[in-house]
Write a protein that holds these residues in place. Sequence first.
Motif, PDB file in Angstrom:
ATOM      1  N   GLN A  32       7.066  15.221   0.921  1.00 56.89           N
ATOM      2  CA  GLN A  32       6.349  15.457  -0.338  1.00 56.89           C
ATOM      3  C   GLN A  32       5.961  14.161  -1.045  1.00 56.89           C
ATOM      4  O   GLN A  32       5.061  14.154  -1.881  1.00 56.89           O
ATOM      5  N   PRO A  62       1.413  16.088  -1.559  1.00 58.45           N
ATOM      6  CA  PRO A  62       2.020  17.308  -2.104  1.00 58.45           C
ATOM      7  C   PRO A  62       1.764  18.494  -1.182  1.00 58.45           C
ATOM      8  O   PRO A  62       0.811  18.504  -0.397  1.00 58.45           O
ATOM      9  N   ASN A  63       2.627  19.496  -1.272  1.00 51.35           N
ATOM     10  CA  ASN A  63       2.473  20.687  -0.435  1.00 51.35           C
ATOM     11  C   ASN A  63       2.316  21.930  -1.300  1.00 51.35           C
ATOM     12  O   ASN A  63       2.384  21.875  -2.526  1.00 51.35           O
ATOM     13  N   HIS A  64       2.107  23.045  -0.632  1.00 49.77           N
ATOM     14  CA  HIS A  64       1.740  24.272  -1.346  1.00 49.77           C
ATOM     15  C   HIS A  64       2.925  25.082  -1.850  1.00 49.77           C
ATOM     16  O   HIS A  64       2.727  26.148  -2.460  1.00 49.77           O
ATOM     17  N   SER A  88       5.711  26.796  -4.005  1.00 45.44           N
ATOM     18  CA  SER A  88       5.823  27.112  -5.421  1.00 45.44           C
ATOM     19  C   SER A  88       7.301  27.175  -5.798  1.00 45.44           C
ATOM     20  O   SER A  88       8.163  27.404  -4.946  1.00 45.44           O
ATOM     21  N   ASP A 121      -6.602  21.599  -4.309  1.00 43.71           N
ATOM     22  CA  ASP A 121      -6.269  22.383  -5.499  1.00 43.71           C
ATOM     23  C   ASP A 121      -7.455  22.407  -6.456  1.00 43.71           C
ATOM     24  O   ASP A 121      -8.565  21.962  -6.123  1.00 43.71           O
ATOM     25  N   ARG A 174      -7.588  17.885  -5.258  1.00 40.97           N
ATOM     26  CA  ARG A 174      -6.573  17.026  -4.669  1.00 40.97           C
ATOM     27  C   ARG A 174      -6.069  17.633  -3.364  1.00 40.97           C
ATOM     28  O   ARG A 174      -5.935  18.857  -3.243  1.00 40.97           O
ATOM     29  N   VAL A 208      -3.704  18.910  -0.467  1.00 38.20           N
ATOM     30  CA  VAL A 208      -2.398  19.564  -0.443  1.00 38.20           C
ATOM     31  C   VAL A 208      -2.097  20.000   0.986  1.00 38.20           C
ATOM     32  O   VAL A 208      -2.956  20.573   1.669  1.00 38.20           O
TER      33      VAL A 208
END
Length: 295
Positions: free
Chosen positions: A68, A72-74, A76, A214, A218, A220
């Motif tokens: 990360q 960044p990753n998805h 939540s 996103d 950006r 992801v």
Amino acid sequence: MSTLYESALSLPLLHRGKVRDLYDAGPEHLLVVTTDRLSAFDCVLPDPIPGKGRILNALSGFWFARTQGIVPNHLSDRPLASVLPDARERALVEDRAMVVRRLKPLPIEAIVRGYLAGSGWKEYRRTGTVCGVVLPPGLREAERLPRPLFTPSTKAAAGAHDENIDYAQAETLLGPRLARAVRDASLKLYAEAAAFAATRGIIIADTKFEFAVDEHDRLVLIDEVLTPDSSRFWPQASYQPGTSPQSYDKQYVRDYLETLAWDKRPPAPRLPAEVVAQTVARYEEALRVLTAAAA
């Protein structure tokens, strides 16, 4: 060991992919369920690999956490219970499900090759290139490449075949800025993962990443990451250039299917029980070796 070939939840089903079932979890989120389906040569096989979805889910979560800082990753922070409040329904998928952010997927697969294997080896024998990149003569099967190569491909629907594209085509699909960001992130992710795996006695010969953007455009990291479904994992102890290495991934299944008179179009053939069992063992070993007492 429980097996899940196809999930059926109370949430609206948006898409059933080769391996993952995608559900609507609200305006900003999705629920991704990783089943035990296995695809090879872009075809979904009729026989599940018991426990495979849990293994892929665990490995993806492990790598998402480790990488990360690169991109960044998805994932939540919403708990699964907020999406599936019924405990009985949740129990069916809780070890194989991720609540993720709803993003815009990019129309390519980002492949990084560190070694000469698979379709790259076949192309090199014909043309001396891999995805159009000219390589030095005299390389052997499974040999380490002079440097890792970013070799994108299209994303095919179930039953269709991915197609390799060159970097210029990736720029056409994504635009120069985004294509460069995908390439650079993919190479950094591969370098980080390969270095870590080497400390565990595993060579990551190649791997596939998928990305989205996103609402602020950006980059992801999405889908799965560095699993036996999306990567070639070779044990360092038995690695020998010039041969097809032993592996902890689905190459074992591909090798079996290559012995059959199958045209690599649906319907795919059944797998013998021994092939299923050996595949389970390889996936479990990859998870154990990579994640046990990981720092």
